[in-house]
Scaffold this motif. Structure first.
Motif, PDB file in Angstrom:
ATOM      1  N   ARG A  17      -5.945  -1.544   0.752  1.00 22.85           N
ATOM      2  CA  ARG A  17      -5.797  -2.701   1.815  1.00 22.85           C
ATOM      3  C   ARG A  17      -5.210  -4.041   1.374  1.00 22.85           C
ATOM      4  N   ASP A  18      -5.671  -4.458  -0.011  1.00 21.21           N
ATOM      5  CA  ASP A  18      -5.302  -5.497  -0.527  1.00 21.21           C
ATOM      6  C   ASP A  18      -3.824  -5.559  -0.725  1.00 21.21           C
ATOM      7  N   TYR A  19      -3.274  -4.672  -1.037  1.00 24.63           N
ATOM      8  CA  TYR A  19      -1.742  -4.321  -1.243  1.00 24.63           C
ATOM      9  C   TYR A  19      -1.136  -4.836   0.331  1.00 24.63           C
ATOM     10  N   GLN A  21      -2.401  -5.899   2.986  1.00 28.70           N
ATOM     11  CA  GLN A  21      -2.786  -7.110   3.719  1.00 28.70           C
ATOM     12  C   GLN A  21      -2.031  -8.170   3.032  1.00 28.70           C
ATOM     13  N   ARG A  22      -1.608  -8.028   1.761  1.00 30.46           N
ATOM     14  CA  ARG A  22      -1.252  -9.184   0.971  1.00 30.46           C
ATOM     15  C   ARG A  22       0.360  -9.422   0.965  1.00 30.46           C
ATOM     16  N   GLU A  23       0.599  -8.053   0.819  1.00 33.98           N
ATOM     17  CA  GLU A  23       2.246  -8.028   0.427  1.00 33.98           C
ATOM     18  C   GLU A  23       3.007  -7.340   1.518  1.00 33.98           C
ATOM     19  N   LYS A  26       3.909  -9.636   4.612  1.00 31.84           N
ATOM     20  CA  LYS A  26       4.913 -10.601   4.572  1.00 31.84           C
ATOM     21  C   LYS A  26       6.196 -10.370   5.152  1.00 31.84           C
ATOM     22  N   HIS A  41       8.551  -2.824  -2.637  1.00 28.45           N
ATOM     23  CA  HIS A  41       7.142  -2.174  -2.326  1.00 28.45           C
ATOM     24  C   HIS A  41       6.887  -0.639  -2.915  1.00 28.45           C
TER      25      HIS A  41
ATOM     26  N   ASP B 184      -2.240 -14.489  -7.942  1.00 25.06           N
ATOM     27  CA  ASP B 184      -3.123 -13.617  -7.020  1.00 25.06           C
ATOM     28  C   ASP B 184      -4.026 -12.771  -7.892  1.00 25.06           C
ATOM     29  N   ILE B 187      -4.532  -6.232  -8.436  1.00 25.40           N
ATOM     30  CA  ILE B 187      -5.269  -5.013  -7.770  1.00 25.40           C
ATOM     31  C   ILE B 187      -5.232  -3.697  -8.718  1.00 25.40           C
TER      32      ILE B 187
END
Lengths: 379, 217
Positions: A17-19, A21-23, A26, A41, B184, B187
């Motif tokens: 989720r972090d990856y 929603q953050r990356e 974009k 990615h 950042d 992760i």
């Protein structure tokens, strides 16, 4: 029976989720518009371990269970299905097929770099005239003693250009029909392989899809997977697991559309109040939520069966059928809730709707899933 | 060189805060707990420094004052890359109490650099870092937005009125860090997630310390 996730499973879901929603968020619109492959990615997700997350650590994989895979696929697909499909093909078709059925030498040479995500793989089954009917393979693999000679054309190949390792299904003994089919590991740079143009797709435009032509392509004998004639069974077994990946992708698309619809309906006002206060909208959201949750349970159940070494072919067919059809329903409603804004790219839901359509078609159409499910019922 | 990162376990920053029992208690039902964002950035910077140190930074420890329910958050810090963790088994009652507990952890561990987030996103008191430095009698630098180690020389940047100040610091010291210390948060990767349970997480009992905040009944 319990419905709790482990700490590790939740950590993987959060990492995905972090990856996403953050990356991924974009540049997802631009990559979709211009059909740009998400190379950076894929590299980043490989470093996090997502490209070979199901593979045993002794083959350099993440050693995670299928439940974690479902959770990760959901989070990635909420934002970007083009990335999710690369992940799905690499994990559940290519890596799984090699790990389960490959020889130690094949695993050493091909599985390890795939599991590390240094290279990615592609699965070449579909042909211009063999989509749902996978038994009628026209691509031939002639036995030449110490090698096979491949000739023919494969269609709709995900990762065709970006992959280094192909798994190719081809016919060796036409007289034996599907029992004469073999599966081969083929290096993409082998002489005689050429690609058709980049397909201009309706959705998942950032994943690279091509047809692949084989002209007298020499494949060493040791690159055959399993016994002579094992290819069709191999493909069907691998696709059983692949369906969990695509079902989870469809569920993630729906789940992402629902999140956006809920958020929008609480912000947008009409007739003096937020549109979520209008029952016409609230009821839509309720219908969408039921479909998303049911899809998720289907996916998790199929994954649980697989993790517990129980037959999961019918469960994964049900998961894929239901999740794909629900993704179409939920994303269409999400566009409707957004009104005009839903029809433009900035609000993401129109893209999710285009992506949802493909989940009803690839890795076994909804109709094929119904054949699998009904045959199991009627046997 | 050893680094200690102090971390708070806080509700996710998007949590809708609700109260229960006639508005006297925080309702934690359904709340997702995270590493306090400033502490997470501090940990990220510590990991970057360790990776670039060529072995001169031997370990990164995280310390948290909290009950057993904070362990999933602590293990996330281990998954991200901390080498070990210490949990002081007590409810984090107020800044003074937390600082007193962390002081004890520092005394037991001989750390060269202690990193604290400038505040925690739950109560935002911005007090623990400074108090901790006083308790252990070492210098502290506040509002640190960059921390570098160059050939053994440690320097920090801090935001001041109308500009930026760069200081060289002697060890040991406490850095109270703010946004900018890392870009950042990191992760965790699969390997880290798998390893998290295998890394040491030591539980210690709290020392006696007053709680200074008085709550009205």
């Amino acid at each position: 029976m319990h419905f709790e996730f482990t700490e590790e499973q939740l950590m993987i879901k959060q990492a995905a989720r972090d990856y996403a929603q953050r990356e991924l968020i974009k540049d997802v619109i631009e990559r979709d518009e211009k059909a740009i492959f998400p190379e950076h990615h894929i590299k980043a997700l490989a470093e996090l371990g997502f490209m070979g997350m199901l593979v045993d650590p002794k083959y350099d994989g993440g050693g995670m269970d299928t439940i974690s895979y479902v959770l990760a696929m959901e989070e990635i697909s909420k934002i970007d299905s083009s990335v999710a499909v690369v992940m799905s093909v690499n994990n559940s078709l290519v890596c799984y097929g090699l790990e389960k059925y490959g020889t130690e030498d094949q695993k050493e040479k091909y599985l390890k770099p795939l599991a590390r995500g240094e290279v990615i793989g592609a699965f070449l089954l579909s042909e211009p005239e063999a989509g749902s009917d996978a038994t009628s393979q026209r691509t031939t693999a002639e036995d030449k003693g110490d090698h096979y000679l491949l000739n023919g054309t494969k269609n709709w190949i995900t990762n065709a250009n970006s992959a280094s390792t192909y798994i190719v299904i081809a016919q060796t003994h036409p007289d034996k029909k599907h029992k004469g089919i073999n599966a081969f590991i083929v290096d993409k740079d082998t002489p005689g392989i050429s690609l058709g143009p980049h397909e201009k797709k309706m959705g998942m435009r950032s994943s690279d899809t091509h047809s692949v032509m084989f002209t007298d392509v020499k494949v060493p004998k040791e690159n055959r997977i399993g016994e002579d004639g094992f290819g069709f069974k191999f493909a069907m077994k691998v696709l059983e697991g692949g369906r969990i990946g695509i079902a989870s992708q469809a569920m993630g698309i729906a789940s992402g559309a629902l999140e956006r619809a809920v958020q929008y309906s609480k912000e947008r006002k009409a007739f003096g109040t937020e549109i979520s206060n209008h029952q016409a909208i609230a009821f839509k959201l309720a219908d969408m939520a039921v479909r998303v949750d049911a899809s998720r349970y289907f996916c998790l159940y199929a994954a649980w069966l697989k993790d517990n070494h129980q037959p999961y072919g019918t469960a994964s067919a049900k998961a894929k059928l239901y999740a794909a059809d629900s993704a179409m329903f939920v994303t269409t409603e999400a566009v409707q809730i957004h009104g005009g804004y839903g029809y433009v790219s900035e609000y993401h839901v129109e893209r999710l709707m285009r992506e949802a359509k493909l989940t009803q078609i690839y890795e076994g159409t909804s109709e094929i899933q119904k054949i699998v499910i009904s045959r199991d019922l009627l046997k | 060189m050893k680094i200690l990162v102090c971390m708070s376990n806080v509700p996710d920053t998007t949590t809708k805060i609700r109260f229960k029992e006639d508005n006297t208690k925080f309702d934690d039902a359904g709340v997702q707990w995270i590493i306090n964002p400033w502490d997470e950035l501090a940990l990220t910077r510590a990991l970057e420094l360790k990776e670039a140190s060529g072995g001169s930074i031997s370990s990164i420890t995280v310390a948290c004052v909290g009950e057993a329910t904070t362990e999933p958050t602590i293990r996330k810090a281990l998954a991200i890359g901390a080498d070990d963790a210490i949990r002081v088994n007590a409810v984090a009652q107020d800044s003074y109490f937390v600082a007193a507990q962390l002081a004890e952890v520092v005394k037991q561990g001989s750390y060269d650099i202690v990193l604290c987030g400038i505040e925690s996103s739950d109560y935002n008191n911005s007090a623990v870092g400074g108090m901790l430095a006083e308790f252990i009698d070492v210098p502290s630098v506040s509002s640190v937005s960059a921390l570098n180690i160059d050939n053994g020389t440690v320097s920090v940047n801090r935001e001041i009125d109308g500009g930026k100040e760069t200081l060289e610091v002697k060890l040991p010291f406490v850095a109270v860090v703010q946004k900018g210390i890392a870009i950042d948060p990191r992760i965790p990767n699969m390997r880290g997630i798998m390893m998290a349970r295998k890394k040491p997480l030591t539980v210690v009992e709290p020392v006696d310390a007053d709680v200074l905040v008085e709550y009205e009944e």
